[in-house]
Write an enzyme that holds these catalytic residues in place. Structure first.
Site, PDB file in Angstrom:
ATOM      1  N   ARG A   1      53.858 112.307  68.394  1.00 22.93           N
ATOM      2  CA  ARG A   1      53.742 111.646  67.089  1.00 22.93           C
ATOM      3  C   ARG A   1      53.900 112.666  65.970  1.00 22.93           C
ATOM      4  O   ARG A   1      53.331 113.757  66.026  1.00 22.93           O
ATOM      5  CB  ARG A   1      52.372 110.961  66.957  1.00 22.93           C
ATOM      6  CG  ARG A   1      52.180 109.903  68.031  1.00 22.93           C
ATOM      7  CD  ARG A   1      50.867 109.171  67.865  1.00 22.93           C
ATOM      8  NE  ARG A   1      50.714 108.192  68.941  1.00 22.93           N
ATOM      9  CZ  ARG A   1      49.665 107.402  69.099  1.00 22.93           C
ATOM     10  NH1 ARG A   1      48.660 107.468  68.231  1.00 22.93           N
ATOM     11  NH2 ARG A   1      49.621 106.544  70.094  1.00 22.93           N
TER      12      ARG A   1
ATOM     13  N   GLU B   1      37.599 107.858  67.475  1.00 24.56           N
ATOM     14  CA  GLU B   1      38.393 106.949  68.300  1.00 24.56           C
ATOM     15  C   GLU B   1      38.933 107.647  69.542  1.00 24.56           C
ATOM     16  O   GLU B   1      39.507 108.738  69.465  1.00 24.56           O
ATOM     17  CB  GLU B   1      39.563 106.413  67.458  1.00 24.56           C
ATOM     18  CG  GLU B   1      40.509 105.532  68.260  1.00 24.56           C
ATOM     19  CD  GLU B   1      41.723 105.105  67.441  1.00 24.56           C
ATOM     20  OE1 GLU B   1      41.668 105.171  66.192  1.00 24.56           O
ATOM     21  OE2 GLU B   1      42.725 104.709  68.066  1.00 24.56           O
TER      22      GLU B   1
ATOM     23  N   ARG C   1      41.309 113.876  73.880  1.00 18.98           N
ATOM     24  CA  ARG C   1      40.046 113.575  73.188  1.00 18.98           C
ATOM     25  C   ARG C   1      38.896 113.425  74.183  1.00 18.98           C
ATOM     26  O   ARG C   1      37.741 113.693  73.845  1.00 18.98           O
ATOM     27  CB  ARG C   1      40.197 112.316  72.330  1.00 18.98           C
ATOM     28  CG  ARG C   1      41.096 112.564  71.115  1.00 18.98           C
ATOM     29  CD  ARG C   1      41.118 111.389  70.140  1.00 18.98           C
ATOM     30  NE  ARG C   1      42.006 111.681  69.004  1.00 18.98           N
ATOM     31  CZ  ARG C   1      42.191 110.858  67.977  1.00 18.98           C
ATOM     32  NH1 ARG C   1      41.563 109.677  67.943  1.00 18.98           N
ATOM     33  NH2 ARG C   1      42.993 111.191  66.992  1.00 18.98           N
TER      34      ARG C   1
ATOM     35  N   SER D   1      42.147 102.396  71.921  1.00 21.72           N
ATOM     36  CA  SER D   1      42.412 101.257  71.052  1.00 21.72           C
ATOM     37  C   SER D   1      42.978 100.173  71.962  1.00 21.72           C
ATOM     38  O   SER D   1      44.011 100.378  72.589  1.00 21.72           O
ATOM     39  CB  SER D   1      43.436 101.677  69.994  1.00 21.72           C
ATOM     40  OG  SER D   1      43.490 100.742  68.958  1.00 21.72           O
TER      41      SER D   1
END
Length: 422
Positions: free
Chosen positions: A260, A347, A389, A350
């Site tokens: 990204r 986060e 993460r 999702s």
RNA sequence: GGAGAGAUGGCCGAGUAGGUCGAAGGCGCUCGCCUGCUAAGCGAGUAUACUGGGAAACCGGUAUCGAGGGUUCGAAUCCCUCUCUCUCCGCCA
């Protein structure tokens, strides 16, 4: 993509519901284009019907000299058809672009809101760890242990790239394998290992294009993109297909790196692993019957949560409000993991139901019975989980007073029996 | 990268001196018949999208034979471009 006919018949409702996203949509322009399209279509098709009929008559006439007048007449008709079709093409292109840039309609259970502050907490799990010392952020832990090297990552490529070393690299790989094994063996997902770059059609199918091209890495010399998530290749596996109802739900799990650009997030999360240009993720993707999709979303969410429960890391689940919802989603739950080093939830997954939004773009359908009309499936996906993460969460939650990091039981078999890093 | 072959409906597979081809035939599938019990046989049906009419059942129109252009009154069939697949050579993990 929304159904043009649905928009036509429910213009006000669509407009109202989309406004809850905080996004104005040019519905009047749609109304004009849509009406004009049907006008042109009717004109053109009436002439085509005439031409087909007369051409058929011409074919029955043996002596073509007897048909000269009709041939000349049809020559003119063909010119007029061409003119209509040219205008029609322009109108349809504009209409398509419009439809492709309209976001999905939020589900009725998606809470209304005007910013991410209006997201609603659904539940919390786990007890926040109590430290007798000030917990460090993962980048300090990782650098001290010699398992994360941000400087050399930047040297190799640039900002937001990291070199994993030794037990760090092994831990990342352990997490990938652990997650894949959990979802395939216990949750019965089928593993997919797709291409990490895809074409424009695939990116359009899941909704990254045409609106969000700036967020994607594009290759030079060939019109391919690096995937920003496995959602793209895995959802597009069935693009243009009609699935058998007996095969639904189809549940796939896929490990891929994700790429990204993170355009527009320049100052954010510059330290550590939280926001990288390249990161690993294990993704869950489902193709389901429309009637089952919200039930399947709950199950998918539970499957993702299971990863953190087994690892013993505290988290909470929130449901995104209309303002924070992604472009293609009708409803989204985020899982946020506890990071003691930042004293915050961040986060880590999702999980979304796209309903038929992606299925319509990518033409993914199924037949309830062999003779039934094809219907669009509902597509869902969710991270299960973001691997980098998760590694961050392990470093921060399981850091010890001596600077070492305890490895959760479930990961030890994947780490050659190692109990602590350091 | 060089040389050649191909791309037709859910699948297999006909169809290129342009018209009666949305497209033969087979398989599969659906419904019915028959058969004393999961076989065989017989009959009918069996693409998708858009669009007009209709409350609906349904009826009509247009498009689609890899994609996009072109020639023509008319193209699965002729011409051009592109994509993909297969075979051989080169290269490479």
């Amino acid at each position: 993509m929304l159904d043009a006919r649905f928009i036509r018949d429910n213009l006000e409702m669509v407009e109202t519901r989309l406004r809850t996203r905080g996004e104005g949509v040019a519905m009047e322009r749609f109304r004009q284009l849509d009406a004009r399209r049907r006008e042109l279509l009717q004109e053109s098709e009436a002439l085509k019907a005439l031409r087909n009929k007369v051409s058929d008559e011409i074919s029955r006439i043996k002596d073509k000299s007897q048909a000269q007048d009709r041939i000349l007449e049809m020559r003119d008709v063909s010119q007029r058809i061409k003119a209509f079709d040219e205008e029609l093409k322009g109108v349809e292109e504009e209409l398509d672009l419009f439809l492709l840039t309209v976001p999905n309609i939020p589900h009725t259970t998606t809470p209304a809101g005007t910013s991410e502050a209006d997201n609603v907490e659904v539940r919390k799990w786990g007890e926040l760890p109590a430290f007798a010392f000030t917990p460090k952020p993962h980048w300090e832990i990782g650098e001290a242990l010699g398992i994360l090297d941000f400087e050399r990552g930047a040297k190799l490529t640039g900002a937001r790239f990291t070199l994993y070393k030794g037990a760090g690299a092994r831990l990342e790989r352990a997490l990938i394998n652990f997650m894949l094994d959990l979802h395939t063996e216990r949750h019965k997902y089928v593993e997919m290992l797709p291409p990490f770059m895809v074409n424009r059609e695939s990116m359009t199918g899941t909704g990254q294009l045409p609106k969000f091209e700036d967020d994607l890495f594009h290759l030079e010399g060939i019109d391919y993109f690096l995937i920003p998530t496995a959602e793209v290749p895995v959802t597009n596996i069935h693009r243009g297909e009609i699935l058998k109802a007996s095969d639904l739900p189809l549940c796939y799990v896929s490990y891929t790196p994700c790429f990204r650009k993170e355009a527009g997030s320049y100052g954010k999360d510059t330290r550590g692993l939280i926001r990288q240009h390249q990161f690993n993720k294990v993704e869950l993707v489902k193709f389901v019957r429309p009637a089952d999709s919200y039930n399947e979303l709950d199950k998918l969410l539970a499957n993702a949560e299971e990863v953190l429960r087994i690892l013993g890391i505290p988290y909470r689940v929130i449901v995104l409000c209309t303002a924070d919802l992604g472009f293609s989603a009708a409803k989204t739950y985020d899982i946020e993991v506890w990071l003691p080093g930042q004293n915050a939830y961040r986060e880590i997954s999702s999980c979304s139901n796209f309903e038929d939004f992606q299925a319509r773009r990518a033409s993914i359908r199924f037949r309830e019975d062999d003779n039934a009309k094809p219907e669009f499936v509902h597509t869902l996906n969710g991270s299960g989980l973001a691997v980098g993460r998760t590694l961050v969460a392990i470093l921060e939650n399981f850091q010890q007073p001596d600077g070492k990091v305890a490895i959760p039981d479930a990961l030890r078999p994947y780490m050659g029996g190692l109990e602590k890093i350091g």
